[in-house]
Design a protein around this motif. Sequence first.
Motif, PDB file in Angstrom:
ATOM      1  N   MET A  86      -8.109   1.054   0.172  1.00  0.00           N
ATOM      2  CA  MET A  86      -8.850   1.571  -0.978  1.00  0.00           C
ATOM      3  C   MET A  86      -8.220   2.866  -1.471  1.00  0.00           C
ATOM      4  O   MET A  86      -8.108   3.832  -0.710  1.00  0.00           O
ATOM      5  CB  MET A  86     -10.308   1.827  -0.570  1.00  0.00           C
ATOM      6  N   GLY A  87      -7.806   2.886  -2.732  1.00  0.00           N
ATOM      7  CA  GLY A  87      -7.323   4.097  -3.362  1.00  0.00           C
ATOM      8  C   GLY A  87      -5.820   4.303  -3.257  1.00  0.00           C
ATOM      9  O   GLY A  87      -5.116   3.632  -2.502  1.00  0.00           O
ATOM     10  N   ASP A  88      -5.355   5.258  -4.039  1.00  0.00           N
ATOM     11  CA  ASP A  88      -3.929   5.514  -4.133  1.00  0.00           C
ATOM     12  C   ASP A  88      -3.335   6.124  -2.864  1.00  0.00           C
ATOM     13  O   ASP A  88      -2.154   5.924  -2.580  1.00  0.00           O
ATOM     14  CB  ASP A  88      -3.631   6.415  -5.336  1.00  0.00           C
ATOM     15  N   CYS A  89      -4.114   6.849  -2.085  1.00  0.00           N
ATOM     16  CA  CYS A  89      -3.583   7.389  -0.823  1.00  0.00           C
ATOM     17  C   CYS A  89      -3.215   6.257   0.129  1.00  0.00           C
ATOM     18  O   CYS A  89      -2.179   6.299   0.790  1.00  0.00           O
ATOM     19  CB  CYS A  89      -4.587   8.324  -0.161  1.00  0.00           C
ATOM     20  N   ALA A  90      -4.049   5.229   0.197  1.00  0.00           N
ATOM     21  CA  ALA A  90      -3.738   4.075   1.044  1.00  0.00           C
ATOM     22  C   ALA A  90      -2.527   3.320   0.512  1.00  0.00           C
ATOM     23  O   ALA A  90      -1.713   2.811   1.276  1.00  0.00           O
ATOM     24  CB  ALA A  90      -4.947   3.140   1.129  1.00  0.00           C
ATOM     25  N   ALA A  91      -2.397   3.271  -0.815  1.00  0.00           N
ATOM     26  CA  ALA A  91      -1.326   2.486  -1.434  1.00  0.00           C
ATOM     27  C   ALA A  91       0.033   3.174  -1.379  1.00  0.00           C
ATOM     28  O   ALA A  91       1.045   2.516  -1.164  1.00  0.00           O
ATOM     29  CB  ALA A  91      -1.684   2.170  -2.885  1.00  0.00           C
ATOM     30  N   CYS A  92       0.064   4.493  -1.552  1.00  0.00           N
ATOM     31  CA  CYS A  92       1.374   5.160  -1.645  1.00  0.00           C
ATOM     32  C   CYS A  92       1.446   6.494  -0.909  1.00  0.00           C
ATOM     33  O   CYS A  92       2.477   7.154  -0.957  1.00  0.00           O
ATOM     34  CB  CYS A  92       1.758   5.361  -3.105  1.00  0.00           C
ATOM     35  N   GLY A  93       0.390   6.908  -0.255  1.00  0.00           N
ATOM     36  CA  GLY A  93       0.373   8.202   0.420  1.00  0.00           C
ATOM     37  C   GLY A  93      -0.196   9.308  -0.441  1.00  0.00           C
ATOM     38  O   GLY A  93      -0.784  10.254   0.050  1.00  0.00           O
ATOM     39  N   VAL A 143      -1.953  -5.094   5.042  1.00  0.00           N
ATOM     40  CA  VAL A 143      -3.124  -4.897   4.191  1.00  0.00           C
ATOM     41  C   VAL A 143      -3.280  -6.152   3.337  1.00  0.00           C
ATOM     42  O   VAL A 143      -2.326  -6.606   2.706  1.00  0.00           O
ATOM     43  CB  VAL A 143      -2.961  -3.639   3.309  1.00  0.00           C
ATOM     44  N   ASP A 144      -4.488  -6.722   3.320  1.00  0.00           N
ATOM     45  CA  ASP A 144      -4.733  -7.953   2.580  1.00  0.00           C
ATOM     46  C   ASP A 144      -4.943  -7.724   1.090  1.00  0.00           C
ATOM     47  O   ASP A 144      -4.626  -8.599   0.280  1.00  0.00           O
ATOM     48  CB  ASP A 144      -5.949  -8.685   3.172  1.00  0.00           C
ATOM     49  N   LEU A 145      -5.475  -6.572   0.714  1.00  0.00           N
ATOM     50  CA  LEU A 145      -5.751  -6.288  -0.690  1.00  0.00           C
ATOM     51  C   LEU A 145      -5.754  -4.781  -0.902  1.00  0.00           C
ATOM     52  O   LEU A 145      -6.357  -4.050  -0.109  1.00  0.00           O
ATOM     53  CB  LEU A 145      -7.122  -6.851  -1.092  1.00  0.00           C
ATOM     54  N   PHE A 146      -5.085  -4.332  -1.969  1.00  0.00           N
ATOM     55  CA  PHE A 146      -5.152  -2.933  -2.371  1.00  0.00           C
ATOM     56  C   PHE A 146      -6.048  -2.794  -3.580  1.00  0.00           C
ATOM     57  O   PHE A 146      -6.019  -3.632  -4.476  1.00  0.00           O
ATOM     58  CB  PHE A 146      -3.759  -2.396  -2.731  1.00  0.00           C
ATOM     59  N   VAL A 147      -6.812  -1.703  -3.596  1.00  0.00           N
ATOM     60  CA  VAL A 147      -7.630  -1.358  -4.753  1.00  0.00           C
ATOM     61  C   VAL A 147      -7.126  -0.008  -5.245  1.00  0.00           C
ATOM     62  O   VAL A 147      -7.415   1.023  -4.649  1.00  0.00           O
ATOM     63  CB  VAL A 147      -9.129  -1.282  -4.395  1.00  0.00           C
ATOM     64  N   PRO A 148      -6.313  -0.010  -6.317  1.00  0.00           N
ATOM     65  CA  PRO A 148      -5.753   1.246  -6.795  1.00  0.00           C
ATOM     66  C   PRO A 148      -6.797   2.129  -7.468  1.00  0.00           C
ATOM     67  O   PRO A 148      -7.874   1.681  -7.833  1.00  0.00           O
ATOM     68  CB  PRO A 148      -4.680   0.807  -7.793  1.00  0.00           C
ATOM     69  N   GLY A 149      -6.435   3.388  -7.614  1.00  0.00           N
ATOM     70  CA  GLY A 149      -7.293   4.364  -8.272  1.00  0.00           C
ATOM     71  C   GLY A 149      -7.380   5.625  -7.451  1.00  0.00           C
ATOM     72  O   GLY A 149      -7.192   5.600  -6.241  1.00  0.00           O
ATOM     73  N   CYS A 150      -7.648   6.725  -8.097  1.00  0.00           N
ATOM     74  CA  CYS A 150      -7.743   8.008  -7.409  1.00  0.00           C
ATOM     75  C   CYS A 150      -8.933   8.797  -7.949  1.00  0.00           C
ATOM     76  O   CYS A 150      -8.761   9.691  -8.771  1.00  0.00           O
ATOM     77  CB  CYS A 150      -6.457   8.796  -7.578  1.00  0.00           C
ATOM     78  N   PRO A 151     -10.102   8.456  -7.444  1.00  0.00           N
ATOM     79  CA  PRO A 151     -10.443   7.259  -6.662  1.00  0.00           C
ATOM     80  C   PRO A 151     -10.736   6.084  -7.591  1.00  0.00           C
ATOM     81  O   PRO A 151     -10.926   6.265  -8.797  1.00  0.00           O
ATOM     82  CB  PRO A 151     -11.726   7.689  -5.934  1.00  0.00           C
TER      83      PRO A 151
END
Length: 180
Positions: A86-93, A143-151
């Motif tokens: 969940m969120g951009d930190c999980a997706a790209c740090g 990770v099965d699914l990413f949910v982008p956004g900050c937050p």
Amino acid sequence: MSEGKKITLATSWLDSCSGCHMSLLDIDERLVDLANLVEFVYSPLVDAKELPENVDLGVLEGSVSTEDDLHKALLFRRNCRFLVGMGDCAACGNVPAMRNLFSLDSVLDRAYQENVQLNPQRPTVHVPKLLTPVRPLHAVVHVDLFVPGCPPSADTIWYVLSELVAGRTPDTSLVTRFGA
């Protein structure tokens, strides 16, 4: 995800601002609807102290920047059938990964010695060991699914969770994008 019974849901945060969980709380009265569909078995929002085995759905926000984060990410992957980043930190740090531009010594000196007026010293007790580099969640677990956004917005989180609970894989591009 599951026919006839509530699915189990576990959430947590790694290195992040906890904004994704704040957006989860922002689904407001839909929290009641969510509580009718899932059983929160582990989360900063409930009192459970240990992540149970065989959780249907795990949601992690944040990047992996400490040994504690790494342990939690591995535990969630092992115990959760479906894992959402969940969120951009999980997706790209995201913001936590900005530390990667500097040496660990310079970061620690800046935080605990240069900017401290009373008793400047690096903490050594009850502080998780920092990892180098800070990594996005998928760099350490599948990770099965990413949910982008900050937050991600409350509406995005509601859409994703309600789709997953209904047994469908949500198309997050319909409701959000990276950095939104």
